[in-house]
Design a protein around this motif. Structure first.
Motif, PDB file in Angstrom:
ATOM      1  N   TYR A   1      -2.590   4.636  -2.902  1.00  0.00           N
ATOM      2  CA  TYR A   1      -1.855   5.855  -3.227  1.00  0.00           C
ATOM      3  C   TYR A   1      -2.712   6.747  -4.107  1.00  0.00           C
ATOM      4  O   TYR A   1      -3.334   6.302  -5.061  1.00  0.00           O
ATOM      5  CB  TYR A   1      -0.540   5.553  -3.953  1.00  0.00           C
ATOM      6  CG  TYR A   1       0.214   6.802  -4.317  1.00  0.00           C
ATOM      7  CD1 TYR A   1       0.881   7.524  -3.346  1.00  0.00           C
ATOM      8  CD2 TYR A   1       0.230   7.272  -5.621  1.00  0.00           C
ATOM      9  CE1 TYR A   1       1.554   8.680  -3.662  1.00  0.00           C
ATOM     10  CE2 TYR A   1       0.902   8.434  -5.948  1.00  0.00           C
ATOM     11  CZ  TYR A   1       1.565   9.138  -4.956  1.00  0.00           C
ATOM     12  OH  TYR A   1       2.224  10.289  -5.271  1.00  0.00           O
TER      13      TYR A   1
ATOM     14  N   THR B   1       0.852  -1.182   0.000  1.00  0.00           N
ATOM     15  CA  THR B   1       0.000   0.000   0.000  1.00  0.00           C
ATOM     16  C   THR B   1       0.883   1.225   0.000  1.00  0.00           C
ATOM     17  O   THR B   1       2.103   1.129  -0.061  1.00  0.00           O
ATOM     18  CB  THR B   1      -0.900   0.053   1.253  1.00  0.00           C
ATOM     19  OG1 THR B   1      -0.069   0.255   2.393  1.00  0.00           O
ATOM     20  CG2 THR B   1      -1.721  -1.191   1.416  1.00  0.00           C
ATOM     21  N   ALA B   2       0.274   2.363   0.116  1.00  0.00           N
ATOM     22  CA  ALA B   2       1.045   3.602   0.191  1.00  0.00           C
ATOM     23  C   ALA B   2       1.606   3.796   1.588  1.00  0.00           C
ATOM     24  O   ALA B   2       2.633   4.431   1.760  1.00  0.00           O
ATOM     25  CB  ALA B   2       0.175   4.792  -0.205  1.00  0.00           C
ATOM     26  N   ASP B   3       0.950   3.237   2.617  1.00  0.00           N
ATOM     27  CA  ASP B   3       1.359   3.415   4.004  1.00  0.00           C
ATOM     28  C   ASP B   3       1.406   2.068   4.717  1.00  0.00           C
ATOM     29  O   ASP B   3       0.527   1.734   5.511  1.00  0.00           O
ATOM     30  CB  ASP B   3       0.376   4.353   4.724  1.00  0.00           C
ATOM     31  CG  ASP B   3       0.342   5.726   4.091  1.00  0.00           C
ATOM     32  OD1 ASP B   3       1.417   6.279   3.877  1.00  0.00           O
ATOM     33  OD2 ASP B   3      -0.764   6.218   3.822  1.00  0.00           O
ATOM     34  N   GLU B   4       2.451   1.293   4.470  1.00  0.00           N
ATOM     35  CA  GLU B   4       2.569  -0.038   5.034  1.00  0.00           C
ATOM     36  C   GLU B   4       2.643  -0.010   6.557  1.00  0.00           C
ATOM     37  O   GLU B   4       2.034  -0.837   7.236  1.00  0.00           O
ATOM     38  CB  GLU B   4       3.811  -0.760   4.484  1.00  0.00           C
ATOM     39  CG  GLU B   4       3.712  -1.127   3.023  1.00  0.00           C
ATOM     40  CD  GLU B   4       4.152  -0.016   2.090  1.00  0.00           C
ATOM     41  OE1 GLU B   4       4.500   1.083   2.574  1.00  0.00           O
ATOM     42  OE2 GLU B   4       4.143  -0.242   0.869  1.00  0.00           O
TER      43      GLU B   4
ATOM     44  N   MET C   1      -6.013   3.667   2.030  1.00  0.00           N
ATOM     45  CA  MET C   1      -4.584   3.356   2.015  1.00  0.00           C
ATOM     46  C   MET C   1      -3.992   3.252   0.617  1.00  0.00           C
ATOM     47  O   MET C   1      -2.808   3.026   0.474  1.00  0.00           O
ATOM     48  CB  MET C   1      -4.321   2.038   2.754  1.00  0.00           C
ATOM     49  CG  MET C   1      -4.632   2.101   4.198  1.00  0.00           C
ATOM     50  SD  MET C   1      -3.570   3.310   4.992  1.00  0.00           S
ATOM     51  CE  MET C   1      -4.738   4.068   6.076  1.00  0.00           C
TER      52      MET C   1
ATOM     53  N   VAL D   1       1.437   2.235   8.643  1.00  0.00           N
ATOM     54  CA  VAL D   1       0.154   2.623   9.228  1.00  0.00           C
ATOM     55  C   VAL D   1      -0.807   1.431   9.218  1.00  0.00           C
ATOM     56  O   VAL D   1      -1.475   1.142  10.228  1.00  0.00           O
ATOM     57  CB  VAL D   1      -0.455   3.828   8.475  1.00  0.00           C
ATOM     58  CG1 VAL D   1      -1.844   4.132   8.983  1.00  0.00           C
ATOM     59  CG2 VAL D   1       0.436   5.044   8.605  1.00  0.00           C
TER      60      VAL D   1
END
Length: 163
Positions: free
Chosen positions: A138, A106-109, A136, A111
């Motif tokens: 991008y 994802t864009a924020d692993e 999540m 989180v």
């Protein structure tokens, strides 16, 4: 060759090549006709060129070293964050949280991993989980400076604030 009694064919070929090269060098000197002053000037110019090349190489190496130092600082900060979050231990060994973060795409692993390990998804319905995880992906930053909770349904407000 005859006086020495050398009958080797490969040696004769080498002698012929040496004579041909000597002849070409003599022709080159005749065509160029450089005097001593011109030759010395060209040699000095070539030496300056080599010095400039060496200086450029040294400057490139120095720039790489500075970049490496800056990257080391960033890497130290990243490692500190991973240790604080429990993704790696004090020895730098990857823990379960770290392995989970590695497997996410994802864009924020980090989180998403924190959301998983804090149990946020346990109290949510399938629809809420899908809605939360859709956040999540991008996306290009928007030009909206509005409140992000505007238009959000009440049952998604709690997961959004946890996020």
């Amino acid at each position: 060759i005859n006086d020495l009694g050398i009958d080797d064919a490969s040696f004769k070929v080498l002698i012929e090549r040496a004579e041909a090269l000597a002849k070409r060098m003599a022709e080159f000197r005749e065509q160029v006709g450089w005097d001593e002053e011109k030759r010395v000037t060209l040699v000095h110019a070539y030496e300056r060129k080599l010095e400039v090349k060496e200086r450029a190489r040294l400057l490139r190496d120095e720039a790489r070293a500075c970049q490496t130092i800056a990257m080391k600082d960033d890497l130290k900060k990243m490692k500190r964050v991973l240790k604080k979050l429990g993704h790696v231990d004090a020895n730098g060994v990857i823990q379960t949280k770290g392995r989970t973060a590695c497997e996410l795409n994802t864009a924020d692993e980090l989180v998403v991993t924190e959301l998983i390990f804090t149990g946020v998804f346990k109290s949510l319905t399938v629809e809420q989980c899908v809605a939360l995880l859709s956040c999540m992906t991008y996306d290009e930053p928007g030009k909206d400076d509005d409140d992000p909770t505007k238009g959000l349904k009440s049952f998604l407000l709690n997961p959004f604030t946890k996020l």
